[in-house]
Write an enzyme that holds these catalytic residues in place. Structure first.
Site, PDB file in Angstrom:
ATOM      1  N   GLY A  37       0.821  -1.218   0.000  1.00 39.16           N
ATOM      2  CA  GLY A  37       0.000   0.000   0.000  1.00 39.16           C
ATOM      3  C   GLY A  37       0.849   1.259   0.000  1.00 39.16           C
ATOM      4  O   GLY A  37       0.366   2.342  -0.310  1.00 39.16           O
ATOM      5  N   GLY A  38       2.152   1.115   0.387  1.00 37.79           N
ATOM      6  CA  GLY A  38       3.087   2.234   0.279  1.00 37.79           C
ATOM      7  C   GLY A  38       2.725   3.436   1.117  1.00 37.79           C
ATOM      8  O   GLY A  38       1.995   3.343   2.115  1.00 37.79           O
ATOM      9  N   TYR A 176       0.423  21.398  -0.237  1.00 40.16           N
ATOM     10  CA  TYR A 176      -0.840  20.740   0.097  1.00 40.16           C
ATOM     11  C   TYR A 176      -0.752  19.913   1.371  1.00 40.16           C
ATOM     12  O   TYR A 176      -1.695  19.882   2.167  1.00 40.16           O
ATOM     13  CB  TYR A 176      -1.391  19.934  -1.094  1.00 40.16           C
ATOM     14  CG  TYR A 176      -0.835  18.539  -1.281  1.00 40.16           C
ATOM     15  CD1 TYR A 176      -1.468  17.439  -0.707  1.00 40.16           C
ATOM     16  CD2 TYR A 176       0.297  18.307  -2.039  1.00 40.16           C
ATOM     17  CE1 TYR A 176      -0.965  16.157  -0.883  1.00 40.16           C
ATOM     18  CE2 TYR A 176       0.795  17.036  -2.220  1.00 40.16           C
ATOM     19  CZ  TYR A 176       0.168  15.958  -1.642  1.00 40.16           C
ATOM     20  OH  TYR A 176       0.665  14.702  -1.807  1.00 40.16           O
ATOM     21  N   GLU A 196       6.171  29.966   5.497  1.00 42.54           N
ATOM     22  CA  GLU A 196       6.330  29.585   4.092  1.00 42.54           C
ATOM     23  C   GLU A 196       7.314  30.559   3.449  1.00 42.54           C
ATOM     24  O   GLU A 196       7.141  31.768   3.534  1.00 42.54           O
ATOM     25  CB  GLU A 196       4.956  29.630   3.396  1.00 42.54           C
ATOM     26  CG  GLU A 196       4.984  29.592   1.884  1.00 42.54           C
ATOM     27  CD  GLU A 196       5.695  28.374   1.305  1.00 42.54           C
ATOM     28  OE1 GLU A 196       5.282  27.242   1.612  1.00 42.54           O
ATOM     29  OE2 GLU A 196       6.676  28.557   0.551  1.00 42.54           O
ATOM     30  N   ALA A 262       7.151  20.158   6.191  1.00 44.76           N
ATOM     31  CA  ALA A 262       6.420  19.653   5.011  1.00 44.76           C
ATOM     32  C   ALA A 262       6.839  20.504   3.816  1.00 44.76           C
ATOM     33  O   ALA A 262       6.095  21.353   3.345  1.00 44.76           O
ATOM     34  CB  ALA A 262       4.914  19.747   5.248  1.00 44.76           C
ATOM     35  N   GLY A 264       8.214  19.257   0.865  1.00 48.94           N
ATOM     36  CA  GLY A 264       8.301  18.550  -0.412  1.00 48.94           C
ATOM     37  C   GLY A 264       8.818  17.134  -0.225  1.00 48.94           C
ATOM     38  O   GLY A 264       9.140  16.715   0.897  1.00 48.94           O
ATOM     39  N   HIS A 435     -31.291  17.755  -9.100  1.00 50.73           N
ATOM     40  CA  HIS A 435     -31.458  18.943  -8.271  1.00 50.73           C
ATOM     41  C   HIS A 435     -32.014  18.515  -6.917  1.00 50.73           C
ATOM     42  O   HIS A 435     -32.871  17.632  -6.871  1.00 50.73           O
ATOM     43  CB  HIS A 435     -32.458  19.900  -8.931  1.00 50.73           C
ATOM     44  CG  HIS A 435     -32.729  21.109  -8.093  1.00 50.73           C
ATOM     45  ND1 HIS A 435     -31.811  22.125  -7.945  1.00 50.73           N
ATOM     46  CD2 HIS A 435     -33.818  21.449  -7.349  1.00 50.73           C
ATOM     47  CE1 HIS A 435     -32.325  23.047  -7.144  1.00 50.73           C
ATOM     48  NE2 HIS A 435     -33.539  22.666  -6.771  1.00 50.73           N
TER      49      HIS A 435
HETATM   50  C1  LIG Z   1       0.602  13.168   3.926  1.00 46.41           C
HETATM   51  C2  LIG Z   1       0.394  12.800   2.491  1.00 46.41           C
HETATM   52  C3  LIG Z   1      -0.847  12.917   1.932  1.00 46.41           C
HETATM   53  C4  LIG Z   1      -1.058  12.560   0.606  1.00 46.41           C
HETATM   54  N1  LIG Z   1      -2.308  12.694   0.088  1.00 46.41           N
HETATM   55  C5  LIG Z   1      -2.514  12.363  -1.196  1.00 46.41           C
HETATM   56  C6  LIG Z   1      -3.811  12.437  -1.748  1.00 46.41           C
HETATM   57  O1  LIG Z   1      -4.777  12.783  -1.061  1.00 46.41           O
HETATM   58  N2  LIG Z   1      -3.984  12.089  -3.042  1.00 46.41           N
HETATM   59  C7  LIG Z   1      -2.933  11.677  -3.820  1.00 46.41           C
HETATM   60  O2  LIG Z   1      -3.137  11.393  -5.002  1.00 46.41           O
HETATM   61  N3  LIG Z   1      -1.681  11.587  -3.320  1.00 46.41           N
HETATM   62  C8  LIG Z   1      -1.460  11.915  -2.031  1.00 46.41           C
HETATM   63  N4  LIG Z   1      -0.206  11.780  -1.508  1.00 46.41           N
HETATM   64  C9  LIG Z   1       0.886  11.336  -2.403  1.00 46.41           C
HETATM   65  C10 LIG Z   1       0.848   9.815  -2.547  1.00 46.41           C
HETATM   66  O3  LIG Z   1       0.980   9.228  -1.272  1.00 46.41           O
HETATM   67  C11 LIG Z   1       1.976   9.362  -3.459  1.00 46.41           C
HETATM   68  O4  LIG Z   1       1.878  10.040  -4.692  1.00 46.41           O
HETATM   69  C12 LIG Z   1       1.884   7.870  -3.718  1.00 46.41           C
HETATM   70  O5  LIG Z   1       1.954   7.132  -2.522  1.00 46.41           O
HETATM   71  C13 LIG Z   1       3.027   7.425  -4.643  1.00 46.41           C
HETATM   72  O6  LIG Z   1       2.877   6.070  -4.896  1.00 46.41           O
HETATM   73  P1  LIG Z   1       4.115   5.168  -5.296  1.00 46.41           P
HETATM   74  O7  LIG Z   1       3.565   3.813  -5.511  1.00 46.41           O
HETATM   75  O8  LIG Z   1       4.892   5.824  -6.362  1.00 46.41           O
HETATM   76  O9  LIG Z   1       5.086   5.182  -4.022  1.00 46.41           O
HETATM   77  P2  LIG Z   1       4.861   4.858  -2.503  1.00 46.41           P
HETATM   78  O10 LIG Z   1       3.441   4.908  -2.118  1.00 46.41           O
HETATM   79  O11 LIG Z   1       5.814   5.737  -1.764  1.00 46.41           O
HETATM   80  O12 LIG Z   1       5.320   3.333  -2.365  1.00 46.41           O
HETATM   81  C14 LIG Z   1       6.637   2.940  -2.600  1.00 46.41           C
HETATM   82  C15 LIG Z   1       6.882   1.625  -1.902  1.00 46.41           C
HETATM   83  O13 LIG Z   1       8.132   1.091  -2.326  1.00 46.41           O
HETATM   84  C16 LIG Z   1       8.759   0.438  -1.244  1.00 46.41           C
HETATM   85  N5  LIG Z   1      10.195   0.382  -1.531  1.00 46.41           N
HETATM   86  C17 LIG Z   1      11.047   1.418  -1.700  1.00 46.41           C
HETATM   87  N6  LIG Z   1      12.262   0.972  -2.036  1.00 46.41           N
HETATM   88  C18 LIG Z   1      12.195  -0.386  -2.093  1.00 46.41           C
HETATM   89  C19 LIG Z   1      13.123  -1.409  -2.408  1.00 46.41           C
HETATM   90  N7  LIG Z   1      14.372  -1.143  -2.791  1.00 46.41           N
HETATM   91  N8  LIG Z   1      12.702  -2.702  -2.340  1.00 46.41           N
HETATM   92  C20 LIG Z   1      11.421  -2.995  -1.993  1.00 46.41           C
HETATM   93  N9  LIG Z   1      10.504  -2.055  -1.708  1.00 46.41           N
HETATM   94  C21 LIG Z   1      10.877  -0.765  -1.764  1.00 46.41           C
HETATM   95  C22 LIG Z   1       8.404   1.318  -0.049  1.00 46.41           C
HETATM   96  O14 LIG Z   1       8.473   0.570   1.168  1.00 46.41           O
HETATM   97  C23 LIG Z   1       6.977   1.741  -0.385  1.00 46.41           C
HETATM   98  O15 LIG Z   1       6.038   0.882   0.207  1.00 46.41           O
HETATM   99  C24 LIG Z   1       0.022  12.086  -0.179  1.00 46.41           C
HETATM  100  C25 LIG Z   1       1.299  11.950   0.389  1.00 46.41           C
HETATM  101  C26 LIG Z   1       1.482  12.284   1.713  1.00 46.41           C
HETATM  102  C27 LIG Z   1       2.855  12.120   2.309  1.00 46.41           C
END
Ligand SMILES: Cc1cc2nc3c(=O)[nH]c(=O)nc-3n(C[C@H](O)[C@H](O)[C@H](O)COP(=O)(O)OP(=O)(O)OC[C@H]3O[C@@H](n4cnc5c(N)ncnc54)[C@H](O)[C@@H]3O)c2cc1C
Length: 459
Positions: A37-38, A176, A196, A262, A264, A435
């Site tokens: 789920g990341g 954001y 900011e 926060a 970036g 509506h």
């Molecule tokens: C507080 C917050 C709020 C957010 N709200 C929103 C929102 O409302 N809407 C939206 O669209 N986006 C939002 N985002 C952004 C969103 O979370 C990211 O854009 C999204 O998670 C990116 O997905 P991803 O799969 O690229 O990476 P990630 O979700 O970061 O997942 C990457 C995964 O890779 C794994 N990994 C890394 N390196 C390795 C390795 N070498 N071997 C094995 N596993 C590895 C990590 O453990 C992780 O689980 C938010 C982010 C934050 C921090």
């Protein structure tokens, strides 16, 4: 172990690529070092929206006397956080189950490239692959001197797990994430100050979209100080004292309990040994890709945050689908525009071009707007700030839309479909919208662009 498609990282971009690859008949393995789920499910989108929703209920109760309802909320933040964790657990379990149901092999561990066809997992296993999708995501950028190892310095992940609202919170950064978390903590009673460096919040949005958000956070008591960069901090007894500096060198200090940085996010590529796979990064460390997500290595793709902007979960999911379908030899879908949302109250949501961007592309735009102050439904929900704006090309095809107001995050989907499919203003205007609903505002904006709005003045 051998696989046709190896996905590294199980966030929204990675698990989507894995599932779609498996659906297209590929033999797929997904390596995840942390939690499936990341960031999005575990520490980002879902936890922040859960807490925005929980604290939104608190705010509604506090202001319900406007409707003749008198309640005084009592908040147990520990219980709210436990509820949020329950939502996250259900979703992550669901994603793991979907991977398995689709035949994706889940591998627990940290992957690093050995060569262009092999990764080593930290438990000693090696996986040989035909194609790989890198989806390792991003992590918060640290401000010099504000390392997240110090107790009072929080990143967004720490903030979303806090079981106590700090009496005084300093948020560094009005992007954001900073604005959403400021809203959450201000609603929980924290005295929130934001600093900011730039002169405006959410710089990618026009000021008519951000002004209503600034007003609403000001009503919550959030104090935003623009043009100030946080430079250092120290502890003074129980206080955390943060010093900021303007461009002219003028210093200010803030005494607080915790500091949320926060400012970036940066790509996660450390330890991957990308060089062994001939995968190159740009000067900011993001993996370089073409429109299908292919990197400088023919058989390695990169999707999601690690491949750069837009760093949004839904963009990453789309990129995951495109990469997996490309590997499967199909013609992947093309996205004409990526919607973006700030989940403050009111919400901001955009897709496609704004009027200035349309002009910059040589379009003489047809623009229509409908204010929520003229929407019956918005009034009944006590959220009548903001507007819907539609932008169309000269032939009437919708090329973009901007919304600030209630449920903007949901309303933008209709405009996204219009942009994607080249729907005209006429078609939006002629579609009967129920509506009283907020979505009528989109129909009215289309009518307005055509000079025939019923419920607002035509120009
Ligand atoms: C507080 C917050 C709020 C957010 N709200 C929103 C929102 O409302 N809407 C939206 O669209 N986006 C939002 N985002 C952004 C969103 O979370 C990211 O854009 C999204 O998670 C990116 O997905 P991803 O799969 O690229 O990476 P990630 O979700 O970061 O997942 C990457 C995964 O890779 C794994 N990994 C890394 N390196 C390795 C390795 N070498 N071997 C094995 N596993 C590895 C990590 O453990 C992780 O689980 C938010 C982010 C934050 C921090």
């Amino acid at each position: 172990m051998e696989t046709e498609l190896l996905v590294v990282g199980g966030g929204p971009a990675g698990y989507t690529a894995a599932i779609r690859g498996a659906q297209r008949g590929l033999d797929v393995a997904l390596v995840e070092d942390g939690l499936i789920g990341g960031t999005c499910l575990n520490h980002g989108c879902i936890p922040s929206k859960a807490l925005l929703s929980g604290t939104g209920t608190v705010h509604e109760m506090e202001t319900a006397s406007e409707m003749g309802i008198y309640v005084e909320p009592y908040v147990d933040l520990g219980e709210m956080v436990a509820w949020k964790d329950g939502v996250v657990d259900r979703l992550t379990d669901g994603v793991a189950a979907l991977c398995r149901q689709n035949g994706v092999e889940l591998v627990d561990g940290f992957a690093r490239f050995v060569d262009e066809r092999t990764v080593a997992v930290d438990d000693g296993r090696e996986i040989e692959f035909e194609n790989a999708v890198l989806a390792t995501g991003s992590r918060p950028i640290t401000l010099p001197g504000f390392g997240f190892d110090a107790d009072p310095i929080w990143d967004s992940r720490r903030a979303l797990a806090a079981e106590r609202a700090p009496p005084r919170l300093l948020v560094v950064g009005a992007g954001y994430i900073g604005m959403e978390l400021s809203t959450i903590f201000a609603r929980l009673g924290s005295d929130v100050t934001v600093v900011e460096m730039l002169e405006e919040p959410l710089p990618q949005y026009e000021s008519d979209l951000t002004d209503p958000v600034l007003e609403s956070v000001a009503e919550l008591g959030v104090d935003i100080n623009f043009g100030e960069a946080a430079t250092n901090w120290h502890e003074d007894g129980r206080d955390v004292v943060v010093t900021t500096e303007t461009e002219d060198g003028e210093e200010s200090t803030y005494s607080v309990d915790e500091v949320l940085v926060a400012v970036g996010r940066e790509p996660v590529t450390a330890g991957l040994n990308l060089g062994a796979a001939a995968v190159e990064t740009d000067d900011r460390g993001f993996v370089e890709t073409d429109e299908h997500g292919r990197t400088t290595a023919e058989n390695v793709f990169a999707v999601g945050d690690v491949a750069g902007e837009p760093m949004l979960a839904h963009a990453g999911m789309h990129e995951g689908i495109v990469a997996a379908e490309t590997v499967a030899g199909e013609d992947p879908p093309e996205a004409r525009a990526v919607p973006a949302v700030v989940f403050t109250a009111p919400e901001i949501a955009t897709v496609g071009l704004n009027p200035d961007e349309a002009r910059a592309e040589g379009i003489d735009p047809l623009v229509g707007e409908f204010p929520f102050s003229a929407s019956g439904r918005a009034m009944t929900t006590r959220e009548a700030t903001g507007f819907v704006r539609l932008v169309a090309a000269g032939d009437g095809r919708v090329v973009g839309g901007q919304i600030v107001g209630p449920e903007a995050s949901e309303l933008i989907a209709e405009i996204g479909l219009a942009v994607q499919e080249g729907v005209t203003l006429e078609a939006v205007a002629e579609t009967i919208h129920t509506h009283p609903t907020l979505s009528e505002a989109t129909m009215e904006a289309a009518e307005h662009a055509l000079g025939r709005a019923i419920h607002t003045a035509n120009r």
